[in-house]
Design a protein around this motif. Structure first.
Motif, PDB file in Angstrom:
ATOM      1  N   GLN A 158       0.820  -1.209   0.000  1.00  0.00           N
ATOM      2  CA  GLN A 158       0.000   0.000   0.000  1.00  0.00           C
ATOM      3  C   GLN A 158       0.860   1.268   0.000  1.00  0.00           C
ATOM      4  O   GLN A 158       0.515   2.259  -0.643  1.00  0.00           O
ATOM      5  N   ALA A 159       1.984   1.227   0.691  1.00  0.00           N
ATOM      6  CA  ALA A 159       2.888   2.384   0.678  1.00  0.00           C
ATOM      7  C   ALA A 159       3.477   2.603  -0.715  1.00  0.00           C
ATOM      8  O   ALA A 159       3.654   3.748  -1.157  1.00  0.00           O
ATOM      9  N   LEU A 160       3.777   1.515  -1.422  1.00  0.00           N
ATOM     10  CA  LEU A 160       4.308   1.643  -2.773  1.00  0.00           C
ATOM     11  C   LEU A 160       3.262   2.240  -3.714  1.00  0.00           C
ATOM     12  O   LEU A 160       3.589   3.051  -4.588  1.00  0.00           O
ATOM     13  N   ILE A 161       2.007   1.861  -3.529  1.00  0.00           N
ATOM     14  CA  ILE A 161       0.924   2.436  -4.349  1.00  0.00           C
ATOM     15  C   ILE A 161       0.755   3.922  -4.046  1.00  0.00           C
ATOM     16  O   ILE A 161       0.586   4.749  -4.948  1.00  0.00           O
ATOM     17  N   ARG A 162       0.825   4.252  -2.787  1.00  0.00           N
ATOM     18  CA  ARG A 162       0.570   5.634  -2.378  1.00  0.00           C
ATOM     19  C   ARG A 162       1.711   6.572  -2.744  1.00  0.00           C
ATOM     20  O   ARG A 162       1.488   7.749  -3.030  1.00  0.00           O
ATOM     21  N   ASP A 163       2.946   6.079  -2.761  1.00  0.00           N
ATOM     22  CA  ASP A 163       4.126   6.938  -2.917  1.00  0.00           C
ATOM     23  C   ASP A 163       4.791   6.775  -4.282  1.00  0.00           C
ATOM     24  O   ASP A 163       6.028   6.828  -4.384  1.00  0.00           O
ATOM     25  N   LEU A 164       3.999   6.602  -5.330  1.00  0.00           N
ATOM     26  CA  LEU A 164       4.586   6.541  -6.664  1.00  0.00           C
ATOM     27  C   LEU A 164       5.284   7.860  -6.987  1.00  0.00           C
ATOM     28  O   LEU A 164       4.803   8.937  -6.638  1.00  0.00           O
ATOM     29  N   SER A 165       6.396   7.787  -7.662  1.00  0.00           N
ATOM     30  CA  SER A 165       7.173   8.987  -7.979  1.00  0.00           C
ATOM     31  C   SER A 165       6.444   9.829  -9.031  1.00  0.00           C
ATOM     32  O   SER A 165       5.666   9.303  -9.846  1.00  0.00           O
ATOM     33  N   PRO A 166       6.687  11.137  -9.045  1.00  0.00           N
ATOM     34  CA  PRO A 166       6.041  11.998 -10.060  1.00  0.00           C
ATOM     35  C   PRO A 166       6.307  11.574 -11.495  1.00  0.00           C
ATOM     36  O   PRO A 166       5.384  11.633 -12.325  1.00  0.00           O
ATOM     37  N   PRO A 167       7.525  11.137 -11.872  1.00  0.00           N
ATOM     38  CA  PRO A 167       7.697  10.693 -13.271  1.00  0.00           C
ATOM     39  C   PRO A 167       6.807   9.518 -13.653  1.00  0.00           C
ATOM     40  O   PRO A 167       6.280   9.472 -14.771  1.00  0.00           O
ATOM     41  N   ARG A 168       6.617   8.583 -12.716  1.00  0.00           N
ATOM     42  CA  ARG A 168       5.768   7.436 -13.038  1.00  0.00           C
ATOM     43  C   ARG A 168       4.296   7.842 -13.103  1.00  0.00           C
ATOM     44  O   ARG A 168       3.525   7.313 -13.915  1.00  0.00           O
ATOM     45  N   LEU A 169       3.900   8.791 -12.237  1.00  0.00           N
ATOM     46  CA  LEU A 169       2.525   9.295 -12.312  1.00  0.00           C
ATOM     47  C   LEU A 169       2.280  10.006 -13.638  1.00  0.00           C
ATOM     48  O   LEU A 169       1.213   9.870 -14.243  1.00  0.00           O
ATOM     49  N   GLN A 170       3.256  10.771 -14.092  1.00  0.00           N
ATOM     50  CA  GLN A 170       3.122  11.450 -15.383  1.00  0.00           C
ATOM     51  C   GLN A 170       3.051  10.443 -16.516  1.00  0.00           C
ATOM     52  O   GLN A 170       2.298  10.622 -17.484  1.00  0.00           O
ATOM     53  N   GLN A 171       3.816   9.370 -16.398  1.00  0.00           N
ATOM     54  CA  GLN A 171       3.776   8.335 -17.429  1.00  0.00           C
ATOM     55  C   GLN A 171       2.394   7.671 -17.482  1.00  0.00           C
ATOM     56  O   GLN A 171       1.860   7.402 -18.570  1.00  0.00           O
ATOM     57  N   LEU A 172       1.815   7.419 -16.314  1.00  0.00           N
ATOM     58  CA  LEU A 172       0.469   6.840 -16.286  1.00  0.00           C
ATOM     59  C   LEU A 172      -0.556   7.807 -16.889  1.00  0.00           C
ATOM     60  O   LEU A 172      -1.475   7.385 -17.607  1.00  0.00           O
ATOM     61  N   GLU A 173      -0.407   9.087 -16.617  1.00  0.00           N
ATOM     62  CA  GLU A 173      -1.337  10.064 -17.159  1.00  0.00           C
ATOM     63  C   GLU A 173      -1.246  10.133 -18.683  1.00  0.00           C
ATOM     64  O   GLU A 173      -2.272  10.200 -19.374  1.00  0.00           O
ATOM     65  N   GLN A 174      -0.036  10.097 -19.211  1.00  0.00           N
ATOM     66  CA  GLN A 174       0.121  10.102 -20.662  1.00  0.00           C
ATOM     67  C   GLN A 174      -0.463   8.852 -21.290  1.00  0.00           C
ATOM     68  O   GLN A 174      -1.084   8.913 -22.357  1.00  0.00           O
ATOM     69  N   LEU A 175      -0.269   7.712 -20.639  1.00  0.00           N
ATOM     70  CA  LEU A 175      -0.834   6.459 -21.145  1.00  0.00           C
ATOM     71  C   LEU A 175      -2.355   6.526 -21.145  1.00  0.00           C
ATOM     72  O   LEU A 175      -3.013   6.127 -22.125  1.00  0.00           O
ATOM     73  N   ARG A 176      -2.930   7.071 -20.092  1.00  0.00           N
ATOM     74  CA  ARG A 176      -4.394   7.177 -20.014  1.00  0.00           C
ATOM     75  C   ARG A 176      -4.933   8.097 -21.108  1.00  0.00           C
ATOM     76  O   ARG A 176      -5.937   7.787 -21.749  1.00  0.00           O
ATOM     77  N   ASP A 177      -4.256   9.232 -21.340  1.00  0.00           N
ATOM     78  CA  ASP A 177      -4.717  10.156 -22.371  1.00  0.00           C
ATOM     79  C   ASP A 177      -4.652   9.533 -23.763  1.00  0.00           C
ATOM     80  O   ASP A 177      -5.553   9.720 -24.588  1.00  0.00           O
ATOM     81  N   SER A 178      -3.592   8.774 -24.016  1.00  0.00           N
ATOM     82  CA  SER A 178      -3.474   8.135 -25.337  1.00  0.00           C
ATOM     83  C   SER A 178      -4.539   7.070 -25.530  1.00  0.00           C
ATOM     84  O   SER A 178      -5.079   6.904 -26.638  1.00  0.00           O
ATOM     85  N   VAL A 179      -4.879   6.360 -24.444  1.00  0.00           N
ATOM     86  CA  VAL A 179      -5.926   5.331 -24.538  1.00  0.00           C
ATOM     87  C   VAL A 179      -7.274   5.980 -24.820  1.00  0.00           C
ATOM     88  O   VAL A 179      -8.054   5.510 -25.669  1.00  0.00           O
ATOM     89  N   ILE A 180      -7.584   7.076 -24.121  1.00  0.00           N
ATOM     90  CA  ILE A 180      -8.870   7.754 -24.322  1.00  0.00           C
ATOM     91  C   ILE A 180      -8.943   8.346 -25.718  1.00  0.00           C
ATOM     92  O   ILE A 180      -9.980   8.269 -26.397  1.00  0.00           O
ATOM     93  N   THR A 181      -7.868   8.951 -26.172  1.00  0.00           N
ATOM     94  CA  THR A 181      -7.856   9.540 -27.513  1.00  0.00           C
ATOM     95  C   THR A 181      -8.076   8.481 -28.586  1.00  0.00           C
ATOM     96  O   THR A 181      -8.801   8.700 -29.565  1.00  0.00           O
ATOM     97  N   GLY A 182      -7.458   7.313 -28.425  1.00  0.00           N
ATOM     98  CA  GLY A 182      -7.628   6.236 -29.402  1.00  0.00           C
ATOM     99  C   GLY A 182      -9.004   5.629 -29.386  1.00  0.00           C
ATOM    100  O   GLY A 182      -9.451   5.061 -30.391  1.00  0.00           O
ATOM    101  N   ALA A 183      -9.721   5.722 -28.234  1.00  0.00           N
ATOM    102  CA  ALA A 183     -11.054   5.135 -28.151  1.00  0.00           C
ATOM    103  C   ALA A 183     -12.133   6.075 -28.651  1.00  0.00           C
ATOM    104  O   ALA A 183     -13.263   5.660 -28.889  1.00  0.00           O
TER     105      ALA A 183
END
Length: 339
Positions: A158-183
């Protein structure tokens, strides 16, 4: 030949974006700890997101969690990892487990699924899932389940989930945006490329509202501008009141003796003879009064009036009075007392 997935409407795309935002952190940690490799876990999450977005329009929203976790757990990177994996010391216990047992444990302490939901995701019955979960549970030196180690491992996940680094959070956000755009359909994807992507909309919502400039304090000039009309009005009212008010300088004003009412006042002539030089004008009247034989009676007129009205006779206080009165209960003298 399979039919192409139905594109999402803008409203469904917003709902999909909110759903992915809610599960992407847990999905990334579960995939990374299952594969023992961060890069492999990221690829598995990307595959699962794209596959889920292509079929989300055909599902009810209540079915989305089970379908997403089922797609993630069925990716080859997680179902049958090819690399041996590498885990930090805090997660060393995961490296000692088989792939099926490790995934059953991570769905419980990482994804937060109960036995029914986890068994549905893995495509097994509840009994088989409980057996896999029991095999993944840490044990102590005597081979008994170690509850303290279980809790410590769950807290680390749970600590690893809560404390993800900002670069990894940004990577997840970019992945989510690309998925939504493609759908999205082609007509809706054009404005997205122009800058109306869900990410841009989210950043615009998060942007704080412009701060209003604080009101300037009132200066002396402002006060003068506000008070000057009131002052001029007061001067005009005072001038009008004074011009319509009669101010009298007569010392008898207000006592009914001034000659400005309906009653005519006229001074009477003095009939008394003029007094000689050095004479008292009242000497003759005083001499007549002193020569009057009824002067003494006139001086005691108040007494005679009181006597004529039948007033009580005053108590004679010329004689000494007793200092202490007799008690109220003293016996009265009667004729029998002399016998």
């Amino acid at each position: 030949m399979m039919a192409a997935p139905a594109p999402l409407s803008p409203a469904a795309a917003n709902a999909l974006s909110a759903f992915l935002r809610g599960v992407e952190r847990r999905a990334l940690v579960v995939a990374e700890l299952q594969a023992g490799d961060a890069a492999v876990g990221e690829r598995a999450v990307a595959v699962a997101m794209r596959a889920f977005a292509g079929h989300a329009a055909q599902l009810l929203m209540v079915e989305w969690p089970a379908r997403f976790w089922g797609l993630l757990c069925s990716t080859p990177q997680l179902l049958k990892p090819t690399s041996p994996g590498n885990w930090e010391p805090a997660f060393a216990h995961l490296g000692t487990l088989a792939a099926g047992e490790r995934l059953a444990l991570l769905l419980r302490i990482g994804a937060g699924l109960d036995e029914t939901a986890a068994s549905t995701v893995l495509g097994v019955d509840a009994t088989a899932y409980r057996q896999a979960l029991a095999g993944a549970c840490p044990v102590d030196a005597d081979g008994h389940p170690d509850a303290a180690s279980w809790r410590a491992l769950a807290e680390q996940v749970q600590a690893l989930i809560r404390d993800l680094s900002p670069p990894r959070l940004q990577q997840l956000e970019q992945l989510r945006d690309s998925v939504i755009t493609g759908a999205l359909p082609a007509a809706a994807a054009a404005p997205t490329a122009a800058g109306n992507s869900p990410r841009v909309e989210e950043e615009r919502r998060r942007k704080p509202a412009p701060r209003r400039k604080p009101a300037k304090p009132w200066t002396l000039r402002t006060w003068l501008l506000l008070c000057l009309p009131l002052l001029l009005l007061a001067v005009v009212v005072l001038w009008w009141w004074r011009s319509h008010t009669v101010v009298s300088t007569d010392p008898d004003a207000g006592n009914g003796l001034v000659d400005n009412g309906p009653v005519q006042v006229e001074s009477l002539p003095d009939d008394s003879p003029p007094a000689g030089p050095g004479e008292d004008p009242h000497a003759a009247a005083d001499a007549a009064m002193l020569a009057d034989p009824a002067l003494d009676t006139a001086r005691d007129a108040d007494f005679h009036a009181w006597y004529a009205a039948g007033g009580p006779i005053p108590v004679d206080e010329s004689q000494p009075q007793p200092s202490r009165p007799e008690p109220a209960g003293a016996a009265l003298e009667t004729a029998d007392a002399d016998e």
